[in-house]
Every structure is written in structure tokens, then in C-alpha cells.
Design an enzyme around this catalytic site. Structure first.
Site, PDB file in Angstrom:
ATOM      1  N   GLY A 145       0.840  -1.212   0.000  1.00 15.76           N
ATOM      2  CA  GLY A 145       0.000   0.000   0.000  1.00 15.76           C
ATOM      3  C   GLY A 145       0.867   1.252   0.000  1.00 15.76           C
ATOM      4  O   GLY A 145       0.528   2.271   0.605  1.00 15.76           O
ATOM      5  N   TYR A 189     -14.772  -0.369   9.747  1.00  9.45           N
ATOM      6  CA  TYR A 189     -13.328  -0.120   9.812  1.00  9.45           C
ATOM      7  C   TYR A 189     -12.804  -0.329  11.238  1.00  9.45           C
ATOM      8  O   TYR A 189     -11.795  -1.011  11.449  1.00  9.45           O
ATOM      9  CB  TYR A 189     -13.103   1.318   9.361  1.00  9.45           C
ATOM     10  CG  TYR A 189     -11.697   1.850   9.437  1.00  9.45           C
ATOM     11  CD1 TYR A 189     -10.702   1.384   8.578  1.00  9.45           C
ATOM     12  CD2 TYR A 189     -11.364   2.863  10.335  1.00  9.45           C
ATOM     13  CE1 TYR A 189      -9.420   1.917   8.631  1.00  9.45           C
ATOM     14  CE2 TYR A 189     -10.091   3.399  10.385  1.00  9.45           C
ATOM     15  CZ  TYR A 189      -9.122   2.916   9.531  1.00  9.45           C
ATOM     16  OH  TYR A 189      -7.864   3.450   9.587  1.00  9.45           O
ATOM     17  N   GLY A 236      -0.331   5.093  -1.036  1.00 14.09           N
ATOM     18  CA  GLY A 236      -1.348   5.825  -0.293  1.00 14.09           C
ATOM     19  C   GLY A 236      -0.780   7.023   0.456  1.00 14.09           C
ATOM     20  O   GLY A 236       0.395   7.379   0.290  1.00 14.09           O
ATOM     21  N   GLN A 237      -1.645   7.629   1.278  1.00 13.50           N
ATOM     22  CA  GLN A 237      -1.263   8.860   1.984  1.00 13.50           C
ATOM     23  C   GLN A 237      -0.040   8.629   2.879  1.00 13.50           C
ATOM     24  O   GLN A 237       0.898   9.423   2.867  1.00 13.50           O
ATOM     25  CB  GLN A 237      -2.440   9.367   2.834  1.00 13.50           C
ATOM     26  CG  GLN A 237      -2.212  10.768   3.389  1.00 13.50           C
ATOM     27  CD  GLN A 237      -3.192  11.161   4.495  1.00 13.50           C
ATOM     28  OE1 GLN A 237      -4.005  10.356   4.945  1.00 13.50           O
ATOM     29  NE2 GLN A 237      -3.110  12.392   4.929  1.00 13.50           N
ATOM     30  N   ASP A 286      -1.075  -7.333  -4.963  1.00 20.03           N
ATOM     31  CA  ASP A 286      -2.302  -7.351  -4.168  1.00 20.03           C
ATOM     32  C   ASP A 286      -1.976  -8.000  -2.825  1.00 20.03           C
ATOM     33  O   ASP A 286      -1.647  -9.194  -2.771  1.00 20.03           O
ATOM     34  CB  ASP A 286      -3.372  -8.154  -4.936  1.00 20.03           C
ATOM     35  CG  ASP A 286      -4.676  -8.277  -4.160  1.00 20.03           C
ATOM     36  OD1 ASP A 286      -4.717  -7.877  -2.972  1.00 20.03           O
ATOM     37  OD2 ASP A 286      -5.648  -8.784  -4.747  1.00 20.03           O
ATOM     38  N   ASP A 303       2.002  -1.815  -4.386  1.00 20.85           N
ATOM     39  CA  ASP A 303       0.613  -1.379  -4.237  1.00 20.85           C
ATOM     40  C   ASP A 303      -0.187  -2.102  -5.320  1.00 20.85           C
ATOM     41  O   ASP A 303       0.383  -2.660  -6.266  1.00 20.85           O
ATOM     42  CB  ASP A 303       0.508   0.147  -4.421  1.00 20.85           C
ATOM     43  CG  ASP A 303      -0.746   0.746  -3.768  1.00 20.85           C
ATOM     44  OD1 ASP A 303      -0.605   1.477  -2.778  1.00 20.85           O
ATOM     45  OD2 ASP A 303      -1.865   0.484  -4.265  1.00 20.85           O
ATOM     46  N   ILE A 304      -1.507  -2.039  -5.184  1.00 23.68           N
ATOM     47  CA  ILE A 304      -2.374  -2.652  -6.197  1.00 23.68           C
ATOM     48  C   ILE A 304      -2.484  -1.744  -7.424  1.00 23.68           C
ATOM     49  O   ILE A 304      -2.989  -2.145  -8.465  1.00 23.68           O
ATOM     50  CB  ILE A 304      -3.752  -2.969  -5.577  1.00 23.68           C
ATOM     51  CG1 ILE A 304      -4.468  -4.053  -6.348  1.00 23.68           C
ATOM     52  CG2 ILE A 304      -4.597  -1.717  -5.407  1.00 23.68           C
ATOM     53  CD1 ILE A 304      -5.600  -4.697  -5.586  1.00 23.68           C
ATOM     54  N   ARG A 305      -2.010  -0.505  -7.292  1.00 21.93           N
ATOM     55  CA  ARG A 305      -2.026   0.465  -8.398  1.00 21.93           C
ATOM     56  C   ARG A 305      -0.698   1.219  -8.391  1.00 21.93           C
ATOM     57  O   ARG A 305       0.015   1.183  -7.382  1.00 21.93           O
ATOM     58  CB  ARG A 305      -3.170   1.464  -8.216  1.00 21.93           C
ATOM     59  CG  ARG A 305      -2.990   2.248  -6.915  1.00 21.93           C
ATOM     60  CD  ARG A 305      -4.035   3.297  -6.668  1.00 21.93           C
ATOM     61  NE  ARG A 305      -3.886   3.850  -5.329  1.00 21.93           N
ATOM     62  CZ  ARG A 305      -3.439   5.072  -5.051  1.00 21.93           C
ATOM     63  NH1 ARG A 305      -3.083   5.884  -6.012  1.00 21.93           N
ATOM     64  NH2 ARG A 305      -3.342   5.492  -3.811  1.00 21.93           N
ATOM     65  N   LYS A 338     -10.092  -3.007  12.714  1.00 19.86           N
ATOM     66  CA  LYS A 338      -8.857  -2.613  13.406  1.00 19.86           C
ATOM     67  C   LYS A 338      -8.781  -3.252  14.791  1.00 19.86           C
ATOM     68  O   LYS A 338      -7.721  -3.696  15.215  1.00 19.86           O
ATOM     69  CB  LYS A 338      -8.761  -1.089  13.521  1.00 19.86           C
ATOM     70  CG  LYS A 338      -8.510  -0.372  12.193  1.00 19.86           C
ATOM     71  CD  LYS A 338      -7.154  -0.741  11.599  1.00 19.86           C
ATOM     72  CE  LYS A 338      -6.840   0.065  10.344  1.00 19.86           C
ATOM     73  NZ  LYS A 338      -5.598  -0.376   9.682  1.00 19.86           N
TER      74      LYS A 338
HETATM   75  N1  LIG Z   1      -4.545   8.378   6.985  1.00 22.84           N
HETATM   76  C1  LIG Z   1      -5.052   8.364   8.201  1.00 22.84           C
HETATM   77  O1  LIG Z   1      -5.495   9.416   8.713  1.00 22.84           O
HETATM   78  C2  LIG Z   1      -5.048   7.086   9.003  1.00 22.84           C
HETATM   79  C3  LIG Z   1      -5.487   7.139  10.336  1.00 22.84           C
HETATM   80  C4  LIG Z   1      -5.511   5.974  11.074  1.00 22.84           C
HETATM   81  C5  LIG Z   1      -5.047   4.777  10.519  1.00 22.84           C
HETATM   82  N2  LIG Z   1      -4.616   4.754   9.214  1.00 22.84           N
HETATM   83  C6  LIG Z   1      -4.168   3.456   8.680  1.00 22.84           C
HETATM   84  O2  LIG Z   1      -2.917   3.580   8.035  1.00 22.84           O
HETATM   85  C7  LIG Z   1      -2.846   2.698   6.909  1.00 22.84           C
HETATM   86  C8  LIG Z   1      -2.521   3.484   5.652  1.00 22.84           C
HETATM   87  O3  LIG Z   1      -3.507   4.477   5.488  1.00 22.84           O
HETATM   88  P1  LIG Z   1      -3.474   5.561   4.319  1.00 22.84           P
HETATM   89  O4  LIG Z   1      -4.128   6.767   4.849  1.00 22.84           O
HETATM   90  O5  LIG Z   1      -2.134   5.640   3.724  1.00 22.84           O
HETATM   91  O6  LIG Z   1      -4.493   4.877   3.310  1.00 22.84           O
HETATM   92  P2  LIG Z   1      -4.680   5.177   1.736  1.00 22.84           P
HETATM   93  O7  LIG Z   1      -6.071   4.791   1.397  1.00 22.84           O
HETATM   94  O8  LIG Z   1      -4.202   6.537   1.407  1.00 22.84           O
HETATM   95  O9  LIG Z   1      -3.664   4.129   1.096  1.00 22.84           O
HETATM   96  C9  LIG Z   1      -3.901   2.743   1.082  1.00 22.84           C
HETATM   97  C10 LIG Z   1      -3.183   2.171  -0.116  1.00 22.84           C
HETATM   98  O10 LIG Z   1      -3.455   0.771  -0.164  1.00 22.84           O
HETATM   99  C11 LIG Z   1      -3.617   0.417  -1.506  1.00 22.84           C
HETATM  100  N3  LIG Z   1      -4.365  -0.840  -1.594  1.00 22.84           N
HETATM  101  C12 LIG Z   1      -5.713  -1.025  -1.563  1.00 22.84           C
HETATM  102  N4  LIG Z   1      -5.996  -2.329  -1.701  1.00 22.84           N
HETATM  103  C13 LIG Z   1      -4.819  -2.978  -1.833  1.00 22.84           C
HETATM  104  C14 LIG Z   1      -4.456  -4.328  -2.009  1.00 22.84           C
HETATM  105  N5  LIG Z   1      -5.374  -5.308  -2.076  1.00 22.84           N
HETATM  106  N6  LIG Z   1      -3.152  -4.644  -2.096  1.00 22.84           N
HETATM  107  C15 LIG Z   1      -2.201  -3.676  -2.037  1.00 22.84           C
HETATM  108  N7  LIG Z   1      -2.478  -2.372  -1.888  1.00 22.84           N
HETATM  109  C16 LIG Z   1      -3.787  -2.034  -1.775  1.00 22.84           C
HETATM  110  C17 LIG Z   1      -4.328   1.576  -2.147  1.00 22.84           C
HETATM  111  O11 LIG Z   1      -4.147   1.575  -3.561  1.00 22.84           O
HETATM  112  C18 LIG Z   1      -3.650   2.751  -1.453  1.00 22.84           C
HETATM  113  O12 LIG Z   1      -2.555   3.236  -2.191  1.00 22.84           O
HETATM  114  C19 LIG Z   1      -4.197   1.985   6.870  1.00 22.84           C
HETATM  115  O13 LIG Z   1      -4.110   0.767   7.569  1.00 22.84           O
HETATM  116  C20 LIG Z   1      -5.108   2.917   7.623  1.00 22.84           C
HETATM  117  O14 LIG Z   1      -6.175   2.226   8.181  1.00 22.84           O
HETATM  118  C21 LIG Z   1      -4.618   5.875   8.452  1.00 22.84           C
END
Ligand SMILES: NC(=O)c1ccc[n+]([C@@H]2O[C@H](COP(=O)([O-])OP(=O)(O)OC[C@H]3O[C@@H](n4cnc5c(N)ncnc54)[C@H](O)[C@@H]3O)[C@@H](O)[C@H]2O)c1
Length: 313
Positions: free
Chosen positions: A9, A143, A12-13, A53, A35-37, A147
Site C-alpha cells: 500500500g 473499519y 497511499g497517503q 495485491d 501497491d495494487i495500483r 482494526k
Molecule cells: N490516513 C489516516 O489518517 C489514518 C489514520 C488511522 C489509521 N490509518 C491506517 O494507516 C494505513 C494506511 O492508510 P493511508 O491513509 O495511507 O491509506 P490510503 O487509502 O491513502 O492508502 C492505502 C493504499 O493501499 C492500496 N491498496 C488497496 N488495496 C490494496 C491491495 N489489495 N493490495 C495492495 N495495496 C492495496 C491503495 O491503492 C492505497 O494506495 C491503513 O491501515 C489505515 O487504516 C490511516
């Protein structure tokens, strides 16, 4: 031998910034982003990338074996607001990706795991202010349930199989490099983009919805610090409370107004309000402070300065 790290992943953010920081620290080729993308061009160009994935055990194991991976950071998940729309998909992604990584560690194919939890593990019956490490949980979102269940499994794999898994409960994260991915605190990022482009923002939460938040640099530092701490310091193997600041949308708007006086905020709460109402307003992270020396550095004012300065570039 330098260690090899796999990030799931990574586009992502959080994954994007984690990838950059770990590459700076350990060398570009030691950190495999997946990542998946595909992610943004800079990220893709900065080192090895695999389309992967995280729910596919066979494909994940192949990548782990190919790169002789030591540590996995599992950032792939479906976040709170999106998970309410697709409960079964969220459950499958959030749980199966975690089992895959925990089982790789159990079978000694990797030696250490980072998996993030969230303040979403808490629910409407949890005390809202200075929520403690151990308290009533009872999450009411898909969610949050995923968790909390994940936390139980992490502790189980540590106790039963000696898996070295480490975790923090992130609050809402604020960053400028990558847009957030469908959470309830996304307003706290969107607001800066809109303040700069339109001088106004319509917030999807109520003016007085106080939530725990953190600037991304603190979140990345917490993540790497807990992973690099001596194992005996990590006494909580479910997940640690983590905190930096708490504020309401109206407090955030007032802070931005000090920098952009024309900025106007309006409020149009949607379904995310119900999720926000079920979460704590502030978090007590004294256990993380005591066990592995955690301390946040960014407050709201410093976050606003960083966000406006970097988004203006
Ligand atoms: N951002 C926040 O504020 C926040 C707060 C609490 C917890 N979290 C946790 O931190 C982690 C990362 O969060 P984030 O904000 O970066 O999320 P995000 O949605 O920005 O990124 C998640 C990434 O996972 C990828 N993904 C989705 N399905 C997938 C798969 N099957 N295989 C591989 N990659 C896949 C997506 O393409 C994406 O790039 C998560 O577990 C989230 O629950 C985030």
C-alpha cells in the site's frame, strides 16, 4: 547485510511518505514499494516497485522471497468512510492482508511487521477525553471492528508464535504530498487545498467535532521509532495510543484565517459525522511515551505553516 523492507500500500497517503523516508535512511534499493495500483511519478522513479495485491498470499510470498525481505510495513487497507459503503470488501482487505503478513512472520519468512491500527478502535461508549490505552472499546464502524480485531490477532501472534509485530493507533493524519484515501478526518487536509485555491471550504463535519489529529512527519517518525526500538521496550503488542493535537473544524478554520484572512468556512455534515461522533476527542499516549520515548512535535499552528507553505509551492 543491509536489511530489505517491503511496503504494502505504498502509494497511499502514509505509504508514499514512509517509502521516501525509509529509502533515505536505508537506501533506495533496500526499500521495495508495492501497491495494487501505480503511484505518482516521483515515487515510482525513486526505487523498486511491484504491483502487488496484499490479499494474494502466493504473490506476496513470491515478492518476499525474491527480494529476501526482512521487514514488512502493511499500509494497504480500506479506510473508515469507504468501508461503510463496502463492508465485506473492507473486511476482506483489512483482515486477509494482515493474516498474510502475520503468517509470513510466523513461518519465519520475514522477521518484523508494522501494522497500523487507528483511533477507530474506540466507540461511542469509550470515554471521549484523554482516552486511555486500555479502556472500553466497542467500535461501531466496519473499519473500527476490523482494526480492533486486527489488534487482537497481532497480540495473539506475538504471544503464541513469537511474531515481532508492532503497531500504533494513528489519529487523523494531515499531509501535503498525497491526498487522503477515504477517511473521516480527510477534511483536515482538503481544507488547506481549498483555502489556497478558493478561499472557502464546505466542511463535512460539524463546527464542534473535536478529533485527535497528527501531522504526517510525526506519524512517520513514530512508525520508524517503534520499529527500531529494542523489542523488550515494546510491551504492548496489540497497538499503542498515539497523540499529537486535538481540535474542531472551527478551531482549524480560525487558525487558517490567521494566515489567509479572507478564508470562509461553511458546514454541511454528511454520513461521516456519525463516524466522527463515535470516536474520542483526545487521546492519552503516555504508555507510548513511557515505553519507547514517543513525543509529538507538531501542533496545529506548525502544521498550518507547513501545509500552506508546501501547498503554495
Ligand atoms: N490516513 C489516516 O489518517 C489514518 C489514520 C488511522 C489509521 N490509518 C491506517 O494507516 C494505513 C494506511 O492508510 P493511508 O491513509 O495511507 O491509506 P490510503 O487509502 O491513502 O492508502 C492505502 C493504499 O493501499 C492500496 N491498496 C488497496 N488495496 C490494496 C491491495 N489489495 N493490495 C495492495 N495495496 C492495496 C491503495 O491503492 C492505497 O494506495 C491503513 O491501515 C489505515 O487504516 C490511516
Amino acid at each position: 547485510m543491509p536489511k530489505s523492507i517491503l511496503i504494502l500500500g505504498a502509494c497511499g497517503q502514509i505509504g508514499t511518505e514512509l517509502t521516501y523516508t525509509l529509502r533515505e535512511k536505508y537506501g533506495n534499493n533496500q526499500v521495495i514499494a508495492s501497491d495494487i495500483r501505480e503511484g505518482d511519478q516521483d515515487l515510482m522513479a525513486s526505487g523498486p516497485f511491484e504491483l502487488l495485491d496484499a490479499t494474494n498470499y502466493g504473490a506476496l510470498e513470491d515478492v518476499v522471497m525474491h527480494y529476501e525481505i526482512d521487514e514488512v510495513y502493511l499500509m494497504a487497507a480500506m479506510l473508515s468512510a469507504t468501508a461503510e459503503k463496502f463492508p465485506m470488501r473492507a473486511w476482506n482487505l483489512n483482515m486477509n492482508s494482515l493474516f498474510n503478513v502475520l503468517n509470513l512472520a510466523k513461518d519465519q519468512k520475514i522477521s518484523k511487521v508494522f501494522w497500523p491500527s487507528s483511533i477507530a478502535v474506540f466507540g461511542p461508549n469509550t470515554p471521549k477525553e484523554q482516552t486511555e490505552q486500555n479502556t472500553i472499546m466497542e467500535p461501531s464502524t466496519v473499519y473500527g471492528i476490523s482494526k480492533q480485531t486486527g489488534e487482537r490477532w497481532c497480540e495473539y501472534y506475538f504471544k503464541k508464535y513469537g511474531v515481532d509485530v508492532r503497531s500504533v493507533r494513528y489519529p487523523g493524519l494531515i499531509s501535503y504530498k498525497t491526498l487522503p484515501g477515504g477517511g473521516t478526518t480527510d477534511y483536515a487536509v482538503e481544507i488547506y487545498h481549498k483555502a489556497l485555491s478558493d478561499k472557502k471550504y464546505s466542511c463535512f463535519l460539524k463546527a464542534d467535532s473535536k478529533l485527535p489529529m497528527m501531522f504526517m512527519d510525526d506519524a512517520i517518525r513514530a512508525t520508524i521509532t517503534i520499529m527500531e526500538s529494542d523489542p523488550e521496550k515494546i510491551k504492548v503488542r496489540s497497538s499503542y495510543n498515539l497523540a499529537a493535537m486535538s481540535f474542531t473544524p472551527s478551531e482549524m478554520a480560525a487558525n487558517i484565517k490567521q494566515h489567509i484572512p479572507e478564508f470562509e468556512m461553511s458546514y454541511a455534515p454528511d454520513s461521516r459525522q456519525q463516524i466522527a461522533d463515535s470516536w474520542p476527542s483526545s487521546i492519552d499516549d503516555s504508555v507510548a511515551q513511557k515505553d519507547w520515548g514517543w513525543k509529538a512535535e507538531f501542533d496545529l499552528e506548525r502544521t498550518t505553516q507547513e501545509m500552506l507553505e508546501n501547498l503554495s509551492k
